[in-house]
Design an enzyme around this catalytic site. Structure first.
Site: not given
Ligand code: NAP
Length: 244
Positions: A15-16, A91, A143, A156, A160, A189
Site C-alpha cells: 500500500s505504500r 516486502n 536490507s 531489525y 533481515k 530509500i
Molecule cells: P513503509 O513505507 O513503512 O511501508 C510499509 C508497508 O508495509 C505499508 O504498505 C504497510 O501497510 C505494510 N505493512 C507494515 N506492517 C505490515 C504487516 N504487519 N502486515 C502487512 N503489511 C504491513 O516501508 P518501506 O520503507 O516501503 O519498506 C518496505 C520494505 O523494505 C520493508 O521490509 C523494509 O524493511 C525494507 N527496507 C526499507 C528501506 C528504506 O530505506 N525505506 C531500506 C531497506 C529495507 P499500511 O500502509 O497498511 O501501514
C-alpha cells in the site's frame, strides 16, 4: 476466476513506499497483482485503482504479515481469484528501534515475527502452489542493515540477516522444480520508514550521492522476476554502493 494464463504476482505491504512501487512495476509489466496491507485502507484503495488503470486485475487484502492464518489466507485468496501464482514478493516490514540493553521482548518479537516469520508463512503457502506449477519466483526484501549491522537496530538487522539465510535455503530446496528465490537488499530509500533519518549525514557515505527511490528497488525486483529462471539464491544490493 480470471484468465488463468495471465501472470500473477503477490506483494506483501503493497500500500505504500517500496511495496507500492513494486506493485506498480508489476502491473505495468502486465501482471495481475494481489497485495496486502496492515491498516491503511485509503492507501490500499488508491493502489488498487492504480493497478486497474494498467488494465490488469488487482486484489487488496488486509492481512497482518505476522499472523500465520492471515498470511496463508492472502496466498489462498490470490490463488483462488487468479488461478496461478508466478511471483511472490515479501516486502512488508517494520522497525522498532532501540539500543539492545533497553529493547523490550515485544519490540524484538514484533520485528522478527513481521519481517522474518511473515516471509516464512507466505513462502510456505506459496511453495505448495509454485512447486506444483514447476515455476515461480520469490523475492524477499532484506536490507543493507541485515548485511552490515546498525547500532539501535539489532532486532531489525537480525530479521533481515535471517531472511538471507532463509532465502538461500529455500532456493536450494526449490531449485529442482524451477522455482527461484532471491533477495533484494535496499540501502536507504526515501519512504515513510526513513522520514526521520538524518539524510545529509547518510549521503556522505553513499558513493552514488543520493538516497534511493522506491522505483530503484522495484526495477531490481522486476528484473529478478522477469529475467528468466537461472538466477537463484542471490542477494542483489540496491544501495547506491553503500555496501560492497
Ligand atoms: P513503509 O513505507 O513503512 O511501508 C510499509 C508497508 O508495509 C505499508 O504498505 C504497510 O501497510 C505494510 N505493512 C507494515 N506492517 C505490515 C504487516 N504487519 N502486515 C502487512 N503489511 C504491513 O516501508 P518501506 O520503507 O516501503 O519498506 C518496505 C520494505 O523494505 C520493508 O521490509 C523494509 O524493511 C525494507 N527496507 C526499507 C528501506 C528504506 O530505506 N525505506 C531500506 C531497506 C529495507 P499500511 O500502509 O497498511 O501501514
Amino acid at each position: 476466476m480470471s484468465n488463468p494464463s495471465a501472470k500473477t504476482a503477490i506483494v506483501t505491504g503493497g500500500s505504500r513506499g517500496i511495496g507500492r512501487a513494486i506493485v506498480k512495476a508489476l502491473a505495468e509489466a502486465g501482471f495481475n497483482v494481489a497485495f496486502s496491507y496492515a491498516s491503511n485502507q485509503a492507501a490500499a484503495q488508491e493502489v488498487e485503482a492504480m493497478v486497474k488503470g494498467f488494465g490488469v486485475e488487482a486484489l487488496a487484502v488486509q492481512a497482518d504479515a505476522a499472523n500465520p492464518a492471515e498470511a496463508q489466507a492472502l496466498i489462498e485468496q490470490a490463488h483462488k481469484q487468479f488461478g496461478r501464482i508466478d511471483a511472490l514478493v515479501n516486502n512488508a516490514g517494520i522497525t522498532r528501534d532501540g539500543l539492545l540493553m533497553r529493547m523490550s521482548d515485544d519490540d524484538w518479537a514484533k520485528v522478527l515475527d513481521t519481517n522474518l516469520a511473515g516471509s516464512f508463512y507466505t513462502c510456505r503457502a506459496a511453495s505448495r502452489i509454485m512447486l506444483k506449477q514447476r515455476a515461480g519466483a520469490i523475492v524477499n526484501i532484506s536490507s543493507v542493515v541485515g548485511v552490515y549491522g546498525n547500532a539501535g537496530q539489532a532486532n531489525y538487522a537480525a530479521s533481515k540477516a535471517g531472511l538471507i539465510g532463509f532465502t538461500k535455503s529455500i532456493a536450494k530446496e526449490f531449485g529442482s522444480r524451477g522455482v527461484t528465490a532471491n533477495v533484494v537488499a535496499p540501502g536507504f530509500i526515501e519512504t515513510d520508514m526513513t522520514e526521520s533519518v538524518p539524510k545529509e549525514k547518510l549521503i556522505e557515505h553513499i558513493p552514488l550521492g543520493r538516497l534511493g527511490a522506491p522505483e530503484d528497488i522495484a526495477k531490481a525486483v522486476l528484473f529478478l522476476i522477469t529475467s528468466g529462471n537461472y538466477i537463484t539464491g542471490q542477494v542483489l544490493h540496491v544501495d547506491g554502493g553503500l555496501v560492497f
